[in-house]
Every structure is written in C-alpha cells, then in structure tokens.
Motif scaffolding. Structure first.
Motif, PDB file in Angstrom:
ATOM      1  N   PRO A  11       0.831  -1.210   0.000  1.00 49.60           N
ATOM      2  CA  PRO A  11       0.000   0.000   0.000  1.00 49.60           C
ATOM      3  C   PRO A  11       0.863   1.257   0.000  1.00 49.60           C
ATOM      4  N   GLY A  12       0.287   2.337  -0.475  1.00 51.30           N
ATOM      5  CA  GLY A  12       0.997   3.614  -0.510  1.00 51.30           C
ATOM      6  C   GLY A  12       0.924   4.246  -1.882  1.00 51.30           C
ATOM      7  N   SER A  13       1.267   5.523  -1.931  1.00 55.47           N
ATOM      8  CA  SER A  13       1.195   6.273  -3.183  1.00 55.47           C
ATOM      9  C   SER A  13       2.548   6.681  -3.721  1.00 55.47           C
ATOM     10  N   GLY A  14       3.632   6.418  -2.981  1.00 56.81           N
ATOM     11  CA  GLY A  14       4.952   6.836  -3.433  1.00 56.81           C
ATOM     12  C   GLY A  14       5.271   8.288  -3.130  1.00 56.81           C
ATOM     13  N   LEU A  15       4.546   8.898  -2.194  1.00 52.64           N
ATOM     14  CA  LEU A  15       4.782  10.297  -1.841  1.00 52.64           C
ATOM     15  C   LEU A  15       5.407  10.475  -0.468  1.00 52.64           C
ATOM     16  N   GLY A  16       5.426   9.417   0.344  1.00 48.52           N
ATOM     17  CA  GLY A  16       5.879   9.566   1.725  1.00 48.52           C
ATOM     18  C   GLY A  16       7.317  10.020   1.841  1.00 48.52           C
ATOM     19  N   LEU A  17       8.243   9.371   1.136  1.00 44.96           N
ATOM     20  CA  LEU A  17       9.653   9.746   1.227  1.00 44.96           C
ATOM     21  C   LEU A  17       9.916  11.090   0.565  1.00 44.96           C
ATOM     22  N   ALA A  18       9.211  11.391  -0.536  1.00 43.95           N
ATOM     23  CA  ALA A  18       9.367  12.709  -1.168  1.00 43.95           C
ATOM     24  C   ALA A  18       8.955  13.805  -0.201  1.00 43.95           C
ATOM     25  N   MET A  19       7.857  13.572   0.524  1.00 43.18           N
ATOM     26  CA  MET A  19       7.413  14.564   1.490  1.00 43.18           C
ATOM     27  C   MET A  19       8.391  14.667   2.656  1.00 43.18           C
ATOM     28  N   ALA A  20       8.958  13.520   3.078  1.00 41.54           N
ATOM     29  CA  ALA A  20       9.920  13.537   4.182  1.00 41.54           C
ATOM     30  C   ALA A  20      11.144  14.357   3.818  1.00 41.54           C
ATOM     31  N   ARG A  21      11.670  14.170   2.603  1.00 46.38           N
ATOM     32  CA  ARG A  21      12.842  14.963   2.193  1.00 46.38           C
ATOM     33  C   ARG A  21      12.501  16.450   2.095  1.00 46.38           C
ATOM     34  N   GLN A  22      11.322  16.785   1.597  1.00 44.59           N
ATOM     35  CA  GLN A  22      10.951  18.199   1.494  1.00 44.59           C
ATOM     36  C   GLN A  22      10.867  18.832   2.872  1.00 44.59           C
ATOM     37  N   ILE A  23      10.298  18.133   3.834  1.00 44.98           N
ATOM     38  CA  ILE A  23      10.228  18.669   5.194  1.00 44.98           C
ATOM     39  C   ILE A  23      11.634  18.823   5.769  1.00 44.98           C
ATOM     40  N   ALA A  24      12.509  17.850   5.506  1.00 44.11           N
ATOM     41  CA  ALA A  24      13.881  17.937   6.011  1.00 44.11           C
ATOM     42  C   ALA A  24      14.602  19.144   5.424  1.00 44.11           C
ATOM     43  N   LEU A  25      14.487  19.334   4.114  1.00 42.87           N
ATOM     44  CA  LEU A  25      15.150  20.476   3.476  1.00 42.87           C
ATOM     45  C   LEU A  25      14.607  21.797   4.002  1.00 42.87           C
ATOM     46  N   ALA A  26      13.293  21.852   4.266  1.00 43.17           N
ATOM     47  CA  ALA A  26      12.708  23.080   4.789  1.00 43.17           C
ATOM     48  C   ALA A  26      13.236  23.409   6.182  1.00 43.17           C
ATOM     49  N   HIS A  27      13.708  22.405   6.922  1.00 34.19           N
ATOM     50  CA  HIS A  27      14.267  22.617   8.260  1.00 34.19           C
ATOM     51  C   HIS A  27      15.792  22.676   8.229  1.00 34.19           C
ATOM     52  N   GLY A  28      16.377  22.748   7.049  1.00 38.88           N
ATOM     53  CA  GLY A  28      17.833  22.840   6.941  1.00 38.88           C
ATOM     54  C   GLY A  28      18.547  21.535   7.170  1.00 38.88           C
ATOM     55  N   ALA A  29      17.830  20.428   7.224  1.00 40.97           N
ATOM     56  CA  ALA A  29      18.441  19.116   7.438  1.00 40.97           C
ATOM     57  C   ALA A  29      18.602  18.395   6.106  1.00 40.97           C
ATOM     58  N   GLU A  30      19.318  17.275   6.134  1.00 41.71           N
ATOM     59  CA  GLU A  30      19.553  16.477   4.935  1.00 41.71           C
ATOM     60  C   GLU A  30      19.101  15.046   5.188  1.00 41.71           C
ATOM     61  N   LEU A  31      18.274  14.537   4.295  1.00 44.69           N
ATOM     62  CA  LEU A  31      17.769  13.178   4.413  1.00 44.69           C
ATOM     63  C   LEU A  31      18.363  12.349   3.287  1.00 44.69           C
ATOM     64  N   SER A  32      18.995  11.223   3.655  1.00 47.86           N
ATOM     65  CA  SER A  32      19.624  10.358   2.657  1.00 47.86           C
ATOM     66  C   SER A  32      19.245   8.913   2.937  1.00 47.86           C
ATOM     67  N   ALA A  33      19.398   8.096   1.908  1.00 46.23           N
ATOM     68  CA  ALA A  33      19.095   6.663   2.005  1.00 46.23           C
ATOM     69  C   ALA A  33      20.303   5.872   1.549  1.00 46.23           C
ATOM     70  N   GLU A  34      20.499   4.710   2.171  1.00 46.12           N
ATOM     71  CA  GLU A  34      21.612   3.857   1.811  1.00 46.12           C
ATOM     72  C   GLU A  34      21.272   2.411   2.184  1.00 46.12           C
ATOM     73  N   ALA A  35      22.032   1.521   1.631  1.00 46.74           N
ATOM     74  CA  ALA A  35      21.853   0.109   1.978  1.00 46.74           C
ATOM     75  C   ALA A  35      22.511  -0.152   3.328  1.00 46.74           C
ATOM     76  N   ALA A  36      21.757  -0.777   4.224  1.00 47.70           N
ATOM     77  CA  ALA A  36      22.275  -1.047   5.556  1.00 47.70           C
ATOM     78  C   ALA A  36      23.219  -2.238   5.529  1.00 47.70           C
ATOM     79  N   PRO A  37      24.267  -2.224   6.348  1.00 48.38           N
ATOM     80  CA  PRO A  37      25.162  -3.392   6.412  1.00 48.38           C
ATOM     81  C   PRO A  37      24.399  -4.630   6.898  1.00 48.38           C
TER      82      PRO A  37
END
Length: 462
Positions: A418-444
């Motif tokens: 389930p989902g629309s594919g907007l959750g992570l896009a919205m999370a990054r936009q909120i992070a950028l608006a607060h001067g933070a940086e959101l990144s994704a990577e493969a976990a060890p």
C-alpha cells in the motif's frame, strides 16, 4: 508630447549612443576650440615679435632723429616693415604726409604719457598690424611706428579654423558611429535577453537560452548568464509541476475509478445482499481515505517552505519517542527499538512540530512497511547530529537508490504494497525546509538505512 515621455520611449541603445556621441563631441569641440585659441595666440604673438624686432632695427638704423616715413615698402609680403617717426608736438610734423595714421594716442606715446600699443588697420588695401612705441634712438618726444602685413596671419588663422571645424565635424560623426557601435555591441546580450523573454512569453517555452559569447565576463554577460540560470530553474519548476500533475492524475485515476464503481454499486443497493453492501461500503470508505490522504500529500508537497509563524524550539527526544510509540500502535506486527544517546536527550531544533512529526511518521511507516511480521525490529537511533531509521527488509536496489525520494516513484518490490509513493518525497521536502539532509543507503547486513542529518548550528543541546 512631454520631453519625459519622449525620453521614456527612446530605446536604451539610442540613448547610450547619443550619450557617447555627445560626450565625445563635447570633448572634440572643446579640444578644437582650445587649439584655435592657442594657434591664434601663437600667430599673433609671432607677428608682434616681428614688429618688436623691426622697431629695434629701425631705431638702430636711424640715429639722426629724422621725422616722417623711414621705410614704406610694407605693402609687399617680403618687404621689411614700414616705419615712421612722429613727434609729440604736431608742429614738428614733416611736410610729406605720413604713411601710417598718426592719432592723439600716437602723440601721447611720443610724450611718454601712454604705453606702447598694437593696432590692426588696412593700408593700401592690405591688412597690416602696427606697433606704436616710444623712440629710444636719441632725443625725446618722438613715437616710432612700425607695421607689417597681417593678412598672411589671418589667412593661416582661417585655414586653421577650417581645418579644426572639419576635424570637429569628423569627430562628431565618428563619435556618433562609434557610440552606436559600442551601444549595439555592448547591449547585444540585453537585446538577446529581451528577445528571449518575449519569445518565452509568447510561446511559454522555458527551454530557450541566450547564446553567451565565449571568454566574456562583463556585467551584461553575467546578467545573461544569470538569466539563463533563472530559465533553467523555471524549466525545472515547470517540468516538475507538469510531472506532478501527470503523476497525480495517474495515481488518482485508479482510486477514483474504484470509487465510482462502488458508488454505482451502492446505488443499486436493493439488488445486493447485506454482505455485498457491507463489502462495498467498506471498500468505499477505504478508497475515500486513500484519495483523501493522497490529496493531502499532494497539497503538502506543493508547499515550498514551512510556515514561519509556526516555527518553535522542538525537543527532539520526546518528539521521536512519541512518533515511535504511534508507529508501534499503528503497526502492531512490527517491533520498534529506540535509542536516544545522552548528548541528544535534551537537545532542541527550531522547526514546526507537526511537520517534523509527519517526517518521522513517514520514515517509520516506510520502514515498517518493508519489515516482515515477527522479524527484526526497526532500529531508531537519535544522536546530537542525526537520526537514523534502519529496517531489516529487502533493502534498496542500487538502481533504485537515486530515485527513492522522487514523487510517485515505487520500486519493483514495493508496487504490491500500500501507498502512493509520496511519503519519502514529502519527508525529504520537510527535512530540506528545516535545513536538514535526508539520505538513504543500503544497511550493512541487509535492509535499508535512512539518515536524517541536522544542521550543525541548529541543534542546541540544553
């Protein structure tokens, strides 16, 4: 029409050309006038020196103190100066007439009551210049008058005047041509910028760019480069808006079709059994909730920045703890573990609490969605510089990693979820608006790791 209105309608190129022309013309005319004054002074000075030398020579050659005409051949260009002596008392005048005019001023010079002076006059049809000075050859009360033809000097002055006038006219013409050329060449980028802006306004095509001359770094070229940069940003914005509308219409088409189908089905409720009506009603409620969530997400994504009046100092540890507690209640089949390091236990961050809560909810929901029921817990760690959310799901494929924050992007493994594919896009936009940086990577060891890095000057430990 007023002068100000005419000035407003005059093209900038014409005004610059006129200004350059007027400046150069003023300088040219000023130089020519100064040159005329210098030439006139020098020619007159040379003639006066010749008269002085002629007076000295006449004094040396006539020691017998005669009166009357001493030399009278000055009507010829190559002849020596005309010369004559005149007494202060008219009684001493010779019987022969004077060649040069004798006036009361001449008698005063002879008497010593007046200083020597120069006079311009016409003699036998020729222009001459005459010097009247006191005679020092012997005796007293006599005035020496010497004269030379001055028409050659006047002719030279006329020739210099004509030459300087021609230079002035040529200078003004060259100034006009040069001013127009400089204005045309200097404002060529501005003309291209104006034409580009008009073309974009007419065609609404933001892909047009201004051609920049290589190697130039002047202000106008920098303006054109800045305009090209602005056009690039405009094109990206228009492309993003169009893509958002296209993606939103695509995502809304399926739930709206299902809504219409269930609504039409419930319209014929008298033909359905109770169980069928309940299933259609439940499906209709879920679809309404899905469409409502999708529309709300789109509205929030369309907002470029956070509302400044709502910004306050947000305590991160309690906010993260509350977000984990809500996620644990919403996803009961998934375990969550929270670790708050001591240096972050009392830290604050300026921001909007509701928006930061939405960011955390999206990250935790995304991690829970990919975590198998009964599997390893979702690990949430808060430190003074960052917040990490790590799950133990299938992870993010290398080819999907650059696109996980794009709107409506869904990887192959997530399309059945389930989902629309907007959750992570919205999370990054909120992070950028607060001067933070959101990144994704493969976990060890498998899974995905999302890292929210706070700005160094924003996190404030208590």
């Amino acid at each position: 029409m007023s002068r100000a209105r005419i000035k407003d309608r005059t093209p900038l190129r014409t005004r610059l050309a006129l200004l350059a022309c007027a400046t150069v013309a003023l300088i040219t005319v000023g130089v020519c006038v100064a040159s005329y004054a210098v030439i006139r002074y020098e020619l007159g000075h040379q003639l006066d020196l010749q008269l002085t030398q002629a007076a000295t020579l006449a004094t040396q050659q006539n020691r017998a103190e005669p009166t009357g005409v001493l030399a009278g051949e000055c009507r010829f260009l190559a002849a020596p100066a005309c010369a004559q002596l005149a007494p202060a008392d008219p009684v001493g005048d010779p019987e022969e007439p004077y060649l040069l005019p004798v006036t009361d001023a001449t008698r005063e010079v002879a008497a010593g009551t007046r200083a020597p002076y120069y006079t311009n006059l016409t003699l036998q049809g020729h222009r001459v210049r005459m010097l009247t000075t006191a005679y020092t050859g012997g005796g007293a009360d006599k005035a020496l008058q010497v004269a030379l033809r001055s028409d050659t000097t006047a002719k030279g002055l006329r020739q210099a005047t004509a030459l300087l006038a021609a230079i002035s006219v040529a200078g003004v013409a060259l100034a006009a041509a040069g001013g127009y050329w400089v204005a045309r060449r200097g404002l060529a980028p501005v003309a291209r910028l104006t034409a580009t802006a008009e073309r974009i306004a007419a065609t609404r095509n933001a892909r047009t760019r201004i051609d920049l001359p290589p190697g130039r770094r002047d202000e106008v070229t920098r303006l054109a480069a800045s305009f090209n940069t602005m056009l690039g940003e405009l094109e990206d914005s228009v492309t993003a808006r169009r893509r958002l509308v296209a993606d939103a219409s695509h995502e809304l088409r399926t739930p709206l079709t299902a809504l219409r189908t269930n609504a039409e089905l419930l319209a014929r409720a008298d033909r359905l059994t109770t169980a069928q009506r309940d299933r259609a009603s439940a499906a209709l409620g879920r679809q309404i909730h899905e469409v409502t969530s999708l529309v709300n997400d789109l509205i929030e994504l369309a907002r470029d920045e956070e509302p400044q009046p709502l910004v306050e100092e947000v305590a991160l540890a309690p906010l993260v703890t509350h977000a984990v507690r809500l996620a644990d209640a919403h996803w009961p089949q998934v375990a969550f573990s929270l670790t708050v390091l001591p240096e972050a236990a009392t830290g604050t961050l300026p921001g909007v609490p509701s928006r930061l809560s939405r960011l955390l909810a999206n990250l935790l929901g995304n991690a829970a969605k990919f975590t198998p029921p009964g599997g390893a817990p979702v690990e949430v760690t808060l430190s003074a510089r960052e917040l990490t959310v790590r799950d133990h799901g299938p992870g993010i494929a290398a080819e999907d990693l650059p696109y996980v924050f794009d709107r409506f992007y869904r990887a192959e493994v997530s399309r059945a979820l389930p989902g629309s594919g907007l959750g992570l896009a919205m999370a990054r936009q909120i992070a950028l608006a607060h001067g933070a940086e959101l990144s994704a990577e493969a976990a060890p060891g498998g899974g995905a790791l999302f890292r929210l890095t706070f700005p160094a000057d924003a996190f404030r430990p208590a």
